[in-house]
Design a protein around this motif. Structure first.
Motif, PDB file in Angstrom:
ATOM      1  N   ASP A 139       0.673  -1.139   0.005  1.00  0.00           N
ATOM      2  CA  ASP A 139      -0.106   0.131  -0.099  1.00  0.00           C
ATOM      3  C   ASP A 139       0.996   1.055  -0.132  1.00  0.00           C
ATOM      4  OD1 ASP A 139      -2.515  -1.345  -0.182  1.00  0.00           O
ATOM      5  OD2 ASP A 139      -2.730  -1.235   2.169  1.00  0.00           O
ATOM      6  N   VAL A 140       1.936   1.450   0.556  1.00  0.00           N
ATOM      7  CA  VAL A 140       2.948   2.344   0.917  1.00  0.00           C
ATOM      8  C   VAL A 140       3.433   2.556  -0.565  1.00  0.00           C
ATOM      9  CG1 VAL A 140       5.161   3.199   1.565  1.00  0.00           C
ATOM     10  CG2 VAL A 140       3.418   2.426   3.249  1.00  0.00           C
ATOM     11  N   ILE A 141       4.048   1.503  -1.043  1.00  0.00           N
ATOM     12  CA  ILE A 141       4.566   1.624  -2.515  1.00  0.00           C
ATOM     13  C   ILE A 141       3.650   2.351  -3.646  1.00  0.00           C
ATOM     14  CG2 ILE A 141       5.530   0.337  -4.355  1.00  0.00           C
ATOM     15  CD1 ILE A 141       6.721  -1.725  -2.284  1.00  0.00           C
ATOM     16  N   LEU A 142       2.414   1.734  -3.375  1.00  0.00           N
ATOM     17  CA  LEU A 142       1.274   2.133  -4.260  1.00  0.00           C
ATOM     18  C   LEU A 142       1.142   3.678  -4.255  1.00  0.00           C
ATOM     19  CD1 LEU A 142      -0.884  -1.197  -4.362  1.00  0.00           C
ATOM     20  CD2 LEU A 142       0.669   0.054  -6.468  1.00  0.00           C
TER      21      LEU A 142
ATOM     22  N   LEU B  66      12.641   6.469  -2.227  1.00  0.00           N
ATOM     23  CA  LEU B  66      12.586   5.510  -1.177  1.00  0.00           C
ATOM     24  C   LEU B  66      12.074   6.332  -0.030  1.00  0.00           C
ATOM     25  CD1 LEU B  66      12.836   2.584  -0.141  1.00  0.00           C
ATOM     26  CD2 LEU B  66      15.299   3.256   0.424  1.00  0.00           C
ATOM     27  N   SER B  67      10.758   6.301   0.624  1.00  0.00           N
ATOM     28  CA  SER B  67      10.246   7.168   1.465  1.00  0.00           C
ATOM     29  C   SER B  67      10.627   6.532   2.904  1.00  0.00           C
ATOM     30  CB  SER B  67       8.679   7.339   1.389  1.00  0.00           C
ATOM     31  OG  SER B  67       8.296   6.253   1.673  1.00  0.00           O
ATOM     32  N   GLN B  68      10.601   7.436   4.027  1.00  0.00           N
ATOM     33  CA  GLN B  68      10.789   6.972   5.201  1.00  0.00           C
ATOM     34  C   GLN B  68       9.743   5.918   5.529  1.00  0.00           C
ATOM     35  OE1 GLN B  68      13.610   7.343   7.342  1.00  0.00           O
ATOM     36  NE2 GLN B  68      12.425   5.722   8.533  1.00  0.00           N
ATOM     37  N   GLU B  69       8.547   6.175   5.068  1.00  0.00           N
ATOM     38  CA  GLU B  69       7.388   5.303   5.531  1.00  0.00           C
ATOM     39  C   GLU B  69       7.690   3.896   4.671  1.00  0.00           C
ATOM     40  OE1 GLU B  69       2.603   5.123   5.272  1.00  0.00           O
ATOM     41  OE2 GLU B  69       3.507   6.789   3.963  1.00  0.00           O
ATOM     42  N   GLN B  70       8.307   3.878   3.508  1.00  0.00           N
ATOM     43  CA  GLN B  70       8.470   2.683   2.796  1.00  0.00           C
ATOM     44  C   GLN B  70       9.701   1.909   3.658  1.00  0.00           C
ATOM     45  OE1 GLN B  70       8.774   2.801  -1.468  1.00  0.00           O
ATOM     46  NE2 GLN B  70      10.400   0.767  -1.334  1.00  0.00           N
TER      47      GLN B  70
END
Length: 342
Positions: free
Chosen positions: A127-130, A137-141
């Motif tokens: 879901d984070v990638i989408l 490359l986010s911190q959330e990812q």
């Protein structure tokens, strides 16, 4: 093909994958195990489960890296990664479903929760990638990927049989009951007003409300209630020692008895918490008595089931009898004081 179209196309396999993982997760949470016909090999189960978890962790890493920097994978490459990830997910869930109830419901629930946690982590990662810009490359990812790693790693630290599973639960119950007792004793010894630490000085100065203080009759009633709480802690400690020394998983009968102990003891800490909360002023004596009866009722059942189980040897009968007497004595005192002061 434009970048936008390419981006859109490589997301399609991910959307399909997340839908599948959600279905697998729901099946794991609600599904029944596949009862084995013949001998179940527990060491082989753990080895295969560890391999499936390791594979899932590796697939999460590959997917996260592929969508963290340019160039983006093509739709064909994304499809291959999704298929590979799907295989590891299905393998993990399938191995979990191998675990038969006859090996212990307590352990099965622990394995189920750990498996579901991995699948939930995979759903969140995809879901984070989408939902975030691709090629970054986010911190959330990073956090989501780490969460999948952590949930996969935990399989190595799970209890390996039903005896160990029940011991882990009993240990957690002891900690909760101990905290409740210590909190109540600290509130009694530190101040006459148990709410002084959550009120401003102005409120303390202007307030003369006795409903925030314990009266002498309140304190008298609290003594046998603390006795019940301490009996709860003692019961859990003694039972934990008995399960550790005498518990075995050599037959379906002894495994089921361990499950019975786990099921009944889970009611101890909530009942102790309810009793502790009811002891804060203004004290409702009928409510205190009702909660004391709940604690006593749970302890009586725990001691009865313990006495009838294989973990209770002849040498353990003495502490079972002692605690039974302590529960009855304190409950009678609660009843007499509640009726006399109410």
């Amino acid at each position: 093909m434009s970048d936008d179209n390419s981006s859109s196309d490589c997301r399609i396999p991910l959307r399909n994958l997340v839908n599948l993982v959600q279905c697998v997760r729901d099946r794991v949470k609600d599904g029944e195990s596949n009862e084995s016909h013949g001998d179940f090999n527990l060491p082989n189960f753990w080895e295969t489960l560890a391999q499936a978890a390791k594979s899932t962790s590796q697939e999460a890493t590959k997917l996260s890296l592929a969508f963290s920097k340019p160039p983006l994978p093509s739709e064909q490459d994304a499809e291959k990664m999704a298929e590979s990830f799907q295989k590891s997910i299905l393998a993990l869930s399938t191995v979990y479903m191998w675990f038969p109830k006859s090996q212990g419901m307590t352990l099965r629930r622990i394995i189920r929760d750990a498996t579901a946690q991995v699948l939930e982590g995979v759903v969140q990662l995809i879901d984070v990638i989408l939902s975030t810009p691709l090629q970054s490359l986010s911190q959330e990812q990073l956090t989501s990927t780490g969460s999948v790693w952590s949930s996969c790693d935990q399989f190595a630290h799970l209890p390996k049989d039903n005896q160990a599973a029940v011991l882990s639960l009993l240990t957690s119950h002891i900690a909760v009951v101990k905290d409740a007792i210590e909190e109540m004793e600290q509130a009694q010894t530190e101040a006459l007003d148990p709410f002084s630490d959550v009120l401003d000085d102005e409120d303390l100065d202007s307030r003369g409300n006795r409903d925030t203080y314990w009266s002498e009759s309140d304190r008298q009633l609290m003594a046998p209630c603390r006795g019940l709480m301490k009996a709860s802690a003692a019961c859990l400690r003694k039972l934990t020692a008995a399960v550790k020394s005498n518990g075995n998983v050599n037959s379906s009968e002894t495994i089921a008895q361990l499950d019975d102990l786990a099921d009944i003891t889970k009611d101890i800490s909530p009942s102790v918490d309810d009793l502790a909360l009811s002891l804060y002023p203004p004290m409702d004596y009928s409510g205190v008595q009702q909660n004391a009866c709940k604690v006593a009722g749970v302890l009586v059942k725990v001691l009865e089931i313990t006495r009838a189980s294989h973990v209770c040897l002849e040498a353990d009968q003495s502490w079972v009898e002692f605690l039974s007497g302590a529960v009855d004595h304190n409950l009678q005192k609660v009843g007499a004081l509640a009726q006399g002061c109410g």
